[in-house]
Scaffold this motif. Structure first.
Motif, PDB file in Angstrom:
ATOM      1  N   ARG A 187      11.471  13.760  -9.510  1.00 37.46           N
ATOM      2  CA  ARG A 187      11.581  12.728 -10.565  1.00 37.46           C
ATOM      3  C   ARG A 187      10.647  13.009 -11.740  1.00 37.46           C
ATOM      4  O   ARG A 187      10.856  12.535 -12.832  1.00 37.46           O
ATOM      5  CB  ARG A 187      11.256  11.341  -9.982  1.00 37.46           C
ATOM      6  N   PHE A 188       9.558  13.765 -11.457  1.00 40.30           N
ATOM      7  CA  PHE A 188       8.613  14.081 -12.533  1.00 40.30           C
ATOM      8  C   PHE A 188       8.603  15.591 -12.771  1.00 40.30           C
ATOM      9  O   PHE A 188       8.777  16.369 -11.824  1.00 40.30           O
ATOM     10  CB  PHE A 188       7.199  13.623 -12.166  1.00 40.30           C
ATOM     11  N   LYS A 189       8.363  15.947 -13.996  1.00 42.09           N
ATOM     12  CA  LYS A 189       8.317  17.380 -14.334  1.00 42.09           C
ATOM     13  C   LYS A 189       7.111  18.022 -13.650  1.00 42.09           C
ATOM     14  O   LYS A 189       6.007  17.495 -13.732  1.00 42.09           O
ATOM     15  CB  LYS A 189       8.196  17.514 -15.856  1.00 42.09           C
ATOM     16  N   GLU A 190       7.367  19.144 -12.987  1.00 35.28           N
ATOM     17  CA  GLU A 190       6.257  19.814 -12.301  1.00 35.28           C
ATOM     18  C   GLU A 190       5.399  20.593 -13.296  1.00 35.28           C
ATOM     19  O   GLU A 190       5.916  21.148 -14.253  1.00 35.28           O
ATOM     20  CB  GLU A 190       6.797  20.789 -11.253  1.00 35.28           C
ATOM     21  N   SER A 191       4.096  20.606 -13.053  1.00 38.30           N
ATOM     22  CA  SER A 191       3.217  21.418 -13.893  1.00 38.30           C
ATOM     23  C   SER A 191       2.617  22.512 -13.018  1.00 38.30           C
ATOM     24  O   SER A 191       2.791  22.517 -11.807  1.00 38.30           O
ATOM     25  CB  SER A 191       2.100  20.554 -14.488  1.00 38.30           C
ATOM     26  N   ASP A 192       1.908  23.438 -13.648  1.00 39.30           N
ATOM     27  CA  ASP A 192       1.288  24.488 -12.840  1.00 39.30           C
ATOM     28  C   ASP A 192      -0.231  24.363 -12.880  1.00 39.30           C
ATOM     29  O   ASP A 192      -0.958  25.327 -12.819  1.00 39.30           O
ATOM     30  CB  ASP A 192       1.723  25.873 -13.344  1.00 39.30           C
ATOM     31  N   HIS A 193      -0.704  23.121 -12.987  1.00 40.98           N
ATOM     32  CA  HIS A 193      -2.142  22.907 -13.096  1.00 40.98           C
ATOM     33  C   HIS A 193      -2.908  23.291 -11.827  1.00 40.98           C
ATOM     34  O   HIS A 193      -4.019  23.728 -11.877  1.00 40.98           O
ATOM     35  CB  HIS A 193      -2.423  21.430 -13.392  1.00 40.98           C
ATOM     36  N   ILE A 210       0.848  -1.205   0.000  1.00 34.98           N
ATOM     37  CA  ILE A 210       0.000   0.000   0.000  1.00 34.98           C
ATOM     38  C   ILE A 210       0.876   1.246   0.000  1.00 34.98           C
ATOM     39  O   ILE A 210       0.699   2.167  -0.793  1.00 34.98           O
ATOM     40  CB  ILE A 210      -0.943   0.011   1.230  1.00 34.98           C
ATOM     41  N   ASN A 211       1.856   1.272   0.890  1.00 34.19           N
ATOM     42  CA  ASN A 211       2.708   2.459   1.018  1.00 34.19           C
ATOM     43  C   ASN A 211       3.492   2.746  -0.257  1.00 34.19           C
ATOM     44  O   ASN A 211       3.637   3.901  -0.657  1.00 34.19           O
ATOM     45  CB  ASN A 211       3.683   2.296   2.192  1.00 34.19           C
ATOM     46  N   ARG A 212       3.988   1.688  -0.890  1.00 31.31           N
ATOM     47  CA  ARG A 212       4.768   1.867  -2.126  1.00 31.31           C
ATOM     48  C   ARG A 212       3.894   2.530  -3.201  1.00 31.31           C
ATOM     49  O   ARG A 212       4.291   3.493  -3.842  1.00 31.31           O
ATOM     50  CB  ARG A 212       5.253   0.489  -2.595  1.00 31.31           C
ATOM     51  N   ASN A 213       2.689   2.017  -3.355  1.00 32.58           N
ATOM     52  CA  ASN A 213       1.775   2.577  -4.358  1.00 32.58           C
ATOM     53  C   ASN A 213       1.312   3.981  -3.976  1.00 32.58           C
ATOM     54  O   ASN A 213       1.203   4.860  -4.828  1.00 32.58           O
ATOM     55  CB  ASN A 213       0.566   1.652  -4.527  1.00 32.58           C
ATOM     56  N   ARG A 214       1.044   4.161  -2.696  1.00 33.72           N
ATOM     57  CA  ARG A 214       0.566   5.480  -2.245  1.00 33.72           C
ATOM     58  C   ARG A 214       1.644   6.540  -2.456  1.00 33.72           C
ATOM     59  O   ARG A 214       1.356   7.663  -2.852  1.00 33.72           O
ATOM     60  CB  ARG A 214       0.157   5.381  -0.770  1.00 33.72           C
ATOM     61  N   ARG A 215       2.884   6.154  -2.181  1.00 36.77           N
ATOM     62  CA  ARG A 215       3.981   7.120  -2.371  1.00 36.77           C
ATOM     63  C   ARG A 215       4.045   7.581  -3.837  1.00 36.77           C
ATOM     64  O   ARG A 215       4.224   8.755  -4.123  1.00 36.77           O
ATOM     65  CB  ARG A 215       5.320   6.484  -1.956  1.00 36.77           C
ATOM     66  N   MET A 216       3.884   6.627  -4.740  1.00 36.41           N
ATOM     67  CA  MET A 216       3.937   6.967  -6.166  1.00 36.41           C
ATOM     68  C   MET A 216       2.780   7.899  -6.542  1.00 36.41           C
ATOM     69  O   MET A 216       2.946   8.872  -7.288  1.00 36.41           O
ATOM     70  CB  MET A 216       3.879   5.674  -6.997  1.00 36.41           C
ATOM     71  N   ILE A 217       1.588   7.613  -5.993  1.00 33.08           N
ATOM     72  CA  ILE A 217       0.413   8.456  -6.289  1.00 33.08           C
ATOM     73  C   ILE A 217       0.640   9.882  -5.780  1.00 33.08           C
ATOM     74  O   ILE A 217       0.394  10.859  -6.482  1.00 33.08           O
ATOM     75  CB  ILE A 217      -0.858   7.841  -5.654  1.00 33.08           C
ATOM     76  N   ILE A 218       1.155   9.988  -4.562  1.00 31.28           N
ATOM     77  CA  ILE A 218       1.389  11.326  -3.995  1.00 31.28           C
ATOM     78  C   ILE A 218       2.433  12.066  -4.841  1.00 31.28           C
ATOM     79  O   ILE A 218       2.290  13.252  -5.132  1.00 31.28           O
ATOM     80  CB  ILE A 218       1.850  11.226  -2.521  1.00 31.28           C
ATOM     81  N   GLU A 219       3.463  11.342  -5.256  1.00 35.20           N
ATOM     82  CA  GLU A 219       4.520  11.968  -6.059  1.00 35.20           C
ATOM     83  C   GLU A 219       3.944  12.528  -7.370  1.00 35.20           C
ATOM     84  O   GLU A 219       4.260  13.650  -7.776  1.00 35.20           O
ATOM     85  CB  GLU A 219       5.612  10.929  -6.345  1.00 35.20           C
ATOM     86  N   LEU A 220       3.083  11.757  -8.008  1.00 35.38           N
ATOM     87  CA  LEU A 220       2.488  12.201  -9.273  1.00 35.38           C
ATOM     88  C   LEU A 220       1.535  13.380  -9.056  1.00 35.38           C
ATOM     89  O   LEU A 220       1.524  14.336  -9.822  1.00 35.38           O
ATOM     90  CB  LEU A 220       1.740  11.036  -9.938  1.00 35.38           C
ATOM     91  N   LEU A 221       0.739  13.291  -7.987  1.00 36.35           N
ATOM     92  CA  LEU A 221      -0.199  14.391  -7.702  1.00 36.35           C
ATOM     93  C   LEU A 221       0.562  15.668  -7.364  1.00 36.35           C
ATOM     94  O   LEU A 221       0.196  16.761  -7.792  1.00 36.35           O
ATOM     95  CB  LEU A 221      -1.136  14.009  -6.541  1.00 36.35           C
ATOM     96  N   LEU A 222       1.637  15.509  -6.609  1.00 32.49           N
ATOM     97  CA  LEU A 222       2.422  16.684  -6.224  1.00 32.49           C
ATOM     98  C   LEU A 222       3.104  17.313  -7.438  1.00 32.49           C
ATOM     99  O   LEU A 222       3.243  18.534  -7.510  1.00 32.49           O
ATOM    100  CB  LEU A 222       3.453  16.286  -5.165  1.00 32.49           C
ATOM    101  N   ALA A 223       3.508  16.484  -8.387  1.00 35.97           N
ATOM    102  CA  ALA A 223       4.116  17.037  -9.611  1.00 35.97           C
ATOM    103  C   ALA A 223       3.070  17.823 -10.401  1.00 35.97           C
ATOM    104  O   ALA A 223       3.378  18.794 -11.074  1.00 35.97           O
ATOM    105  CB  ALA A 223       4.690  15.912 -10.467  1.00 35.97           C
ATOM    106  N   ARG A 224       1.826  17.412 -10.277  1.00 38.03           N
ATOM    107  CA  ARG A 224       0.754  18.113 -10.990  1.00 38.03           C
ATOM    108  C   ARG A 224       0.340  19.399 -10.274  1.00 38.03           C
ATOM    109  O   ARG A 224       0.007  20.389 -10.900  1.00 38.03           O
ATOM    110  CB  ARG A 224      -0.458  17.174 -11.129  1.00 38.03           C
ATOM    111  N   ALA A 225       0.350  19.339  -8.938  1.00 35.61           N
ATOM    112  CA  ALA A 225      -0.081  20.508  -8.155  1.00 35.61           C
ATOM    113  C   ALA A 225       0.949  20.795  -7.063  1.00 35.61           C
ATOM    114  O   ALA A 225       0.689  20.610  -5.876  1.00 35.61           O
ATOM    115  CB  ALA A 225      -1.455  20.239  -7.545  1.00 35.61           C
TER     116      ALA A 225
END
Ligand code: SF4
Ligand code: SF4
Ligand code: FES
Length: 240
Positions: A119-125, A85-100
């Motif tokens: 690790r992911f390009k940040e957006s300004d969404h 759970i934690n491994r997947n949740r960390r990835m989700i948070i990382e992607l959401l944070l890169a978006r916002a």
């Protein structure tokens, strides 16, 4: 009523109730962003992951699933914390944070779960496309001023046709509901503005104390919905 377990503890609930809701009522903390009791769970943010084990014909099967839109069932075993759970949740948070990246809530979650950054390009969404503003406006306020437009990376939650909505009553319900705080509301003595939707409406002043308490257009909406005359909305809640 049915029985099942959460982290080994037996709980009772109504069949079909949201696992996230039941877990919360029994003191289990499952992080979530897009769940709101007043609207149907849509499973958009994927943060509320749990593991659910079901036994069928003597065989156990475990799957990772979102808990907000997973219905309670007799005999299931729910686990709210595990390495998977934690491994997947960390990835989700990382992607959401890169978006916002400016979201305080996401920054806090990233710190709590020790999420790597950069690790992911940040957006300004700013918006994580959870859909809560759309649902709350439509299903709770009954206005339906918002919707999704575009596809893929161009998908956005906003008023239709990319223009300030003529329907929005500037009630602020979407401001309250947004889990990443990206819908701002500004208020002066005369105007309330929902900044993200570029909607400004004149305020009605309380006839008793002179306090500007709600946009006139919002009160007209309430009057119409309740079948009462607008004159019944002359006073602010404190003076009523
Ligand atoms: S402020 Fe406007 S868009 Fe937001 S919930 Fe109220 S009516 Fe809908
Ligand atoms: S503006 Fe906020 S509530 Fe609306 S979809 Fe985006 S993140 Fe969700
Ligand atoms: S809270 Fe369950 S998917 Fe967002």
């Amino acid at each position: 009523m049915i029985e099942f377990t959460i982290d080994g503890k037996t709980v009772q609930a109504e069949r079909g109730e949201s696992l996230l809701k039941i877990a919360g009522e029994h003191g289990f903390r499952i992080p979530h962003l897009c769940y709101h009791e007043a609207v149907q769970a849509y499973g958009a943010c994927r943060l509320c992951l749990v593991e659910v084990t079901q036994t069928s014909h003597g065989r156990k099967r475990t799957k990772l699933t979102t808990s907000c839109n997973y219905p309670a069932m007799e005999g299931i075993e729910v686990v709210t914390q595990s390495e998977r759970i934690n491994r997947n949740r960390r990835m989700i948070i990382e992607l959401l944070l890169a978006r916002a990246p400016k979201s305080k809530r996401l920054q806090e979650l990233a710190a709590e779960y020790n999420v790597p950054t950069g690790r992911f390009k940040e957006s300004d969404h700013e918006c994580i496309l959870c859909g809560l503003c759309v649902q709350v406006c439509r299903d709770v306020v009954g206005v339906d001023a918002l919707g999704f437009t575009g596809r893929g990376v161009n998908k956005e939650a906003r008023p239709p046709f990319g223009e300030p909505s003529k329907e929005c009553i500037a009630c602020g319900a979407c401001v309250e509901a947004c889990p990443v705080d990206c819908i701002k509301m500004e208020e002066t003595h005369t105007l309330r503005t929902i900044v993200r939707w570029e909607r400004s409406l004149p305020m009605r002043v309380c006839e008793e104390c002179g306090y500007p308490f709600a946009p006139t257009f919002q009160l007209m909406h309430f009057a119409k919905k309740s079948g009462k005359p607008l004159s019944e909305f002359r006073l602010c809640p404190d003076c009523r």
